[in-house]
Design a protein around this motif. Structure first.
Motif, PDB file in Angstrom:
ATOM      1  N   GLU B 139       0.830  -1.208   0.000  1.00 38.35           N
ATOM      2  CA  GLU B 139       0.000   0.000   0.000  1.00 38.35           C
ATOM      3  C   GLU B 139       0.862   1.254   0.000  1.00 38.35           C
ATOM      4  O   GLU B 139       1.922   1.273   0.631  1.00 38.35           O
ATOM      5  CB  GLU B 139      -0.885   0.009   1.246  1.00 38.35           C
ATOM      6  CG  GLU B 139      -2.252  -0.540   0.961  1.00 38.35           C
ATOM      7  CD  GLU B 139      -3.231  -0.153   2.052  1.00 38.35           C
ATOM      8  OE1 GLU B 139      -4.417  -0.057   1.740  1.00 38.35           O
ATOM      9  OE2 GLU B 139      -2.824   0.065   3.210  1.00 38.35           O
ATOM     10  N   LEU B 140       0.409   2.259  -0.686  1.00 38.93           N
ATOM     11  CA  LEU B 140       1.069   3.560  -0.654  1.00 38.93           C
ATOM     12  C   LEU B 140       0.060   4.549  -0.085  1.00 38.93           C
ATOM     13  O   LEU B 140      -1.137   4.445  -0.360  1.00 38.93           O
ATOM     14  CB  LEU B 140       1.470   3.999  -2.054  1.00 38.93           C
ATOM     15  CG  LEU B 140       2.295   3.044  -2.923  1.00 38.93           C
ATOM     16  CD1 LEU B 140       2.635   3.705  -4.249  1.00 38.93           C
ATOM     17  CD2 LEU B 140       3.571   2.629  -2.208  1.00 38.93           C
ATOM     18  N   VAL B 141       0.557   5.491   0.675  1.00 39.94           N
ATOM     19  CA  VAL B 141      -0.345   6.516   1.210  1.00 39.94           C
ATOM     20  C   VAL B 141       0.154   7.889   0.766  1.00 39.94           C
ATOM     21  O   VAL B 141       1.284   8.272   1.068  1.00 39.94           O
ATOM     22  CB  VAL B 141      -0.413   6.463   2.756  1.00 39.94           C
ATOM     23  CG1 VAL B 141      -1.432   7.477   3.267  1.00 39.94           C
ATOM     24  CG2 VAL B 141      -0.757   5.062   3.231  1.00 39.94           C
ATOM     25  N   VAL B 142      -0.685   8.596   0.033  1.00 39.70           N
ATOM     26  CA  VAL B 142      -0.338   9.953  -0.372  1.00 39.70           C
ATOM     27  C   VAL B 142      -1.123  10.896   0.512  1.00 39.70           C
ATOM     28  O   VAL B 142      -2.357  10.867   0.517  1.00 39.70           O
ATOM     29  CB  VAL B 142      -0.694  10.206  -1.850  1.00 39.70           C
ATOM     30  CG1 VAL B 142      -0.380  11.637  -2.234  1.00 39.70           C
ATOM     31  CG2 VAL B 142       0.020   9.221  -2.762  1.00 39.70           C
ATOM     32  N   ASN B 143      -0.427  11.708   1.272  1.00 36.68           N
ATOM     33  CA  ASN B 143      -1.089  12.707   2.102  1.00 36.68           C
ATOM     34  C   ASN B 143      -0.801  14.070   1.469  1.00 36.68           C
ATOM     35  O   ASN B 143       0.296  14.601   1.587  1.00 36.68           O
ATOM     36  CB  ASN B 143      -0.544  12.619   3.534  1.00 36.68           C
ATOM     37  CG  ASN B 143      -1.276  13.578   4.463  1.00 36.68           C
ATOM     38  OD1 ASN B 143      -1.628  14.692   4.052  1.00 36.68           O
ATOM     39  ND2 ASN B 143      -1.496  13.151   5.690  1.00 36.68           N
ATOM     40  N   THR B 150       3.895   7.930   1.830  1.00 36.15           N
ATOM     41  CA  THR B 150       4.351   6.977   2.841  1.00 36.15           C
ATOM     42  C   THR B 150       4.215   5.557   2.302  1.00 36.15           C
ATOM     43  O   THR B 150       3.207   5.214   1.683  1.00 36.15           O
ATOM     44  CB  THR B 150       3.500   7.122   4.128  1.00 36.15           C
ATOM     45  OG1 THR B 150       3.544   8.498   4.522  1.00 36.15           O
ATOM     46  CG2 THR B 150       4.041   6.254   5.249  1.00 36.15           C
ATOM     47  N   VAL B 151       5.256   4.785   2.533  1.00 37.52           N
ATOM     48  CA  VAL B 151       5.181   3.366   2.208  1.00 37.52           C
ATOM     49  C   VAL B 151       5.228   2.646   3.538  1.00 37.52           C
ATOM     50  O   VAL B 151       6.309   2.461   4.120  1.00 37.52           O
ATOM     51  CB  VAL B 151       6.374   2.938   1.320  1.00 37.52           C
ATOM     52  CG1 VAL B 151       6.195   1.507   0.836  1.00 37.52           C
ATOM     53  CG2 VAL B 151       6.531   3.895   0.146  1.00 37.52           C
ATOM     54  N   PRO B 152       4.058   2.247   4.084  1.00 36.93           N
ATOM     55  CA  PRO B 152       4.048   1.646   5.424  1.00 36.93           C
ATOM     56  C   PRO B 152       5.001   0.456   5.512  1.00 36.93           C
ATOM     57  O   PRO B 152       5.654   0.268   6.545  1.00 36.93           O
ATOM     58  CB  PRO B 152       2.583   1.220   5.610  1.00 36.93           C
ATOM     59  CG  PRO B 152       1.803   2.136   4.714  1.00 36.93           C
ATOM     60  CD  PRO B 152       2.690   2.390   3.540  1.00 36.93           C
ATOM     61  N   ALA B 153       5.127  -0.300   4.406  1.00 38.19           N
ATOM     62  CA  ALA B 153       6.019  -1.465   4.438  1.00 38.19           C
ATOM     63  C   ALA B 153       7.472  -1.069   4.726  1.00 38.19           C
ATOM     64  O   ALA B 153       8.246  -1.880   5.245  1.00 38.19           O
ATOM     65  CB  ALA B 153       5.941  -2.216   3.121  1.00 38.19           C
TER      66      ALA B 153
END
Ligand code: SF4
Lengths: 463, 198
Positions: B139-143, B150-153
């Protein structure tokens, strides 16, 4: 601070600035059928009028057939897009040089030939090759459809100032080297992203020596190195070209304009964010072997064997698509299609170059050679000069004006797998039709290729 | 324009450099006069054979991959000014494209479409491509308000640059027309200063 040519024109057009962004006033807005319909709809949806309709001009070029233009367009989707432009121009009262009009043609060919394109202007169009108009010392660049709507609604754009680059070419061009070889050479050095974020000014004695047609060819391809646009300081060559054209200022206004235009050059101590210098003697007639315009070599050169590791996959895919091998020479490759046209090379000078070479010769049996003039005016001029007969006798087919096989939106497509030496500006996969293999070159190289039926080192064919 | 704030999704890798607008949407599919429907022909000639059958080896046809972010090779979107390229990506469900370099006009068009062109370094791009190819569930998170990817991994957040005005526009779903139309008085005043010119 000493100003560059770009700074002078930019500063004169800033209405207001907010931080990095400026509201920049646009003098001329050109539109065509492909990138305008959604913009007109946007205006309608918001209930906005055209802010300055007299500063707009429309033409139909991308979709139009190049045979039987007097008949309705056969292909239904192209017909509906062209009709939509006609309807929109009628509804919003925009001047339209549509199909059948004596001034119709490729948008970047007709602007200059009508004298609409002038030094010191800001010019936009929903088309990346708007950079062509920079040849006159104007800031001219392509915009997206949302921006087309913005200019329609406000005659302005909200943009940030690009960085400035100067590319200087000094010296005399070698025999057989024409304007088209300059951008092909520069892009082969800089790459297709080499000027991203920049506006380029071309300078140097080799540039000064170019005709207006040649300057347009050069500025046209600025976008192919990623630049927002390209420009050349106006000089006597420019003024002589503009004078007397239908939209050019006249009488006292001409004198006023001229006095202003003569101030448009980069101050000697102005600084650029980036500079490149090339020697004209290093430039040979060029051709591309790959699927982006940066993949160019001298005609008698070899396809590279090594590229940077990050580009290795694209390079291999590209050669696979083209059916070429690393390290190979293109000389002797059989060519079956030659396309002379597009906003890069479809002006009268280009047709003259081709006609003067093919006069008394005949195209090779294995080649289909088509010439698509950039405008009705170019077509008429070619006929007036008898070029149509020379071309016909040489087995070249002179078509009616439009973008044609440059982007193959109409029926002029190169068959899958076939090689086409083309005077256009893009050799992307499928650009000239699905599977088509494009080799970009100058009109002179294209003409010689058509006669020989294969790629040759043209220097041996010039007298 | 739709508002963009936080995007949490998997991504589709397309590790090809210099992807031009003719690949994103070939010219022959530009004949529509509305903005919708271009997604069908996104990457047409890479995605389908000339007979119209999907090519199994193309990332968008690969069942392993999905999500609303396209991670693409360097110098994405060069070529024509056609905003249709941004519309096609958006219409096909993409909300952001990550690359290490974007062509100018494409970047502007994407922002005007509500599609975020998110620029990272060459090195981060390569790591992202490797990561997504190895584990398509990443998953990638774009804020957007924070301007972070953010790459939680990886347990890592990466800052990305964006023009502050364009950021506001994306977050609020505004576009430049509203802004410019509000400047009409200043524009008309400007015109009077150079009436002689044209
Ligand atoms: S001739 Fe080709 S490059 Fe020029 S405007 Fe037409 S399609 Fe675009």
């Amino acid at each position: 601070m000493a100003k560059t040519l770009f700074d002078k024109i930019w500063d004169a057009h800033v209405v207001k600035s907010f931080g990095d962004l400026s509201v920049v006033y646009i003098d001329k807005h050109l539109i065509h059928e492909v990138t305008s319909p959604q913009a007109f709809d946007e205006l309608t949806a918001r209930g906005l009028p055209l802010f300055r309709k007299d500063q707009m001009l429309a033409t139909a070029d991308h979709n139009v057939p190049t045979r039987n233009q007097h008949l309705p367009i056969e292909e239904p989707l192209s017909r509906s897009q062209v009709n939509k432009l006609t309807e929109n121009c009628a509804k919003f009262d925009v001047e339209l040089y549509g199909l059948g009009h004596e001034r119709q043609g490729i948008v970047h060919v007709i602007g200059p030939e009508l004298g609409l394109t002038q030094p010191g202007m800001t010019i936009v169009c929903g088309d990346s090759h708007t950079s062509t108009h920079g040849a006159f010392g104007a800031i001219a660049f392509g915009i997206g459809t949302s921006q087309v709507a913005q200019v329609m609604a406000s005659q302005c754009l909200l943009i940030s100032k690009p960085k400035r680059m100067r590319i200087t070419i000094d010296g005399e061009l070698r025999r057989g080297v024409t304007a088209k070889d300059l951008p092909l050479y520069i892009i082969s050095k800089l790459g297709t992203g080499g000027a991203t974020g920049y506006f380029v000014e071309y300078a140097g004695s080799a540039i000064r020596g170019l005709s207006m047609e040649g300057r347009m060819t050069l500025c046209n391809m600025s976008i192919e190195m990623g630049a927002r646009g390209g420009m050349i300081a106006p000089d006597e060559t420019t003024f002589a070209y503009v004078e007397g054209r239908p939209y050019a200022p006249q009488g006292e206004r001409w004198e006023q304009a001229l006095a202003y235009w003569r101030t448009l050059y980069s101050e000697p101590d102005a600084t650029f964010d980036s500079e490149y210098h090339f020697d004209a003697q290093d430039i040979y007639p060029m051709i591309t072997y790959g699927t982006n315009p940066g993949m160019g070599i001298a005609l008698n050169g070899l396809i590279p064997t090594e590229v940077s590791s990050s580009e290795a996959v694209s390079f291999q895919n590209s050669l696979k698509y083209m059916g070429f091998a690393p390290g190979e020479s293109l000389l002797g490759k059989e060519i079956n299609y030659v396309f002379i046209g597009s906003c890069t090379n479809s002006r009268i000078e280009d047709l003259r170059t081709v006609a003067s070479y093919v006069k008394g010769k005949h195209k090779a049996q294995n080649v289909e050679a088509i010439i698509v003039p950039g405008s009705k005016q170019v077509e008429q001029q070619a006929i007036a000069e008898g070029l149509d007969k020379v071309l016909a006798e040489a087995g070249f087919e002179l078509r009616e004006p439009g973008c044609s096989a440059c982007l193959a939106m109409n029926e002029d497509k190169i068959p899958a797998g076939a090689y086409c030496v083309s005077t256009s500006n893009r050799n992307f996969e499928g650009r000239q039709g699905p599977g088509a293999r494009t080799l970009l070159a100058s009109p002179l190289v294209a003409a010689i290729t058509a006669v020989e039926g294969r790629i040759v080192d043209i220097t041996q064919y010039l007298n | 324009m739709e508002k963009f704030q936080i995007l949490r999704t998997t991504a589709i890798p397309l590790p090809i450099e210099n992807i031009d607008t003719d690949q994103i949407i070939p010219a022959r599919f530009l004949k529509a006069t509305s903005r919708e429907g271009f997604g069908e022909n996104l990457f047409r000639d890479w995605r389908y054979t000339s007979e119209g059958t999907p090519k199994a080896d193309f990332a968008l046809n690969n069942a392993r991959y999905g999500g609303h972010i396209l991670v693409a090779g360097k110098n994405f979107g060069c070529g024509s000014s056609r905003e249709h390229a941004a519309w096609a990506l958006y219409d096909a469900g993409f909300k952001a494209v990550i690359s290490s370099y974007f062509a100018d006009i494409f970047r502007g068009n994407a922002l005007n479409t509500g599609l975020l062109p998110l620029q990272v370094s060459d090195e981060v791009l390569q790591r992202l491509l490797d990561q997504v190819e190895q584990d398509p569930q990443t998953e990638l998170v774009v804020n957007l308000p924070e301007q972070t990817l953010t790459v939680p991994a990886w347990g890592e957040s990466i800052h990305f640059d964006l023009d502050p005005y364009k950021k506001e526009c994306l977050i609020n779903g505004y576009d430049d027309i509203d802004f410019l139309v509000n400047q009409k008085e200043a524009i008309a005043a400007y015109e009077t200063t150079r009436a002689w010119a044209y």
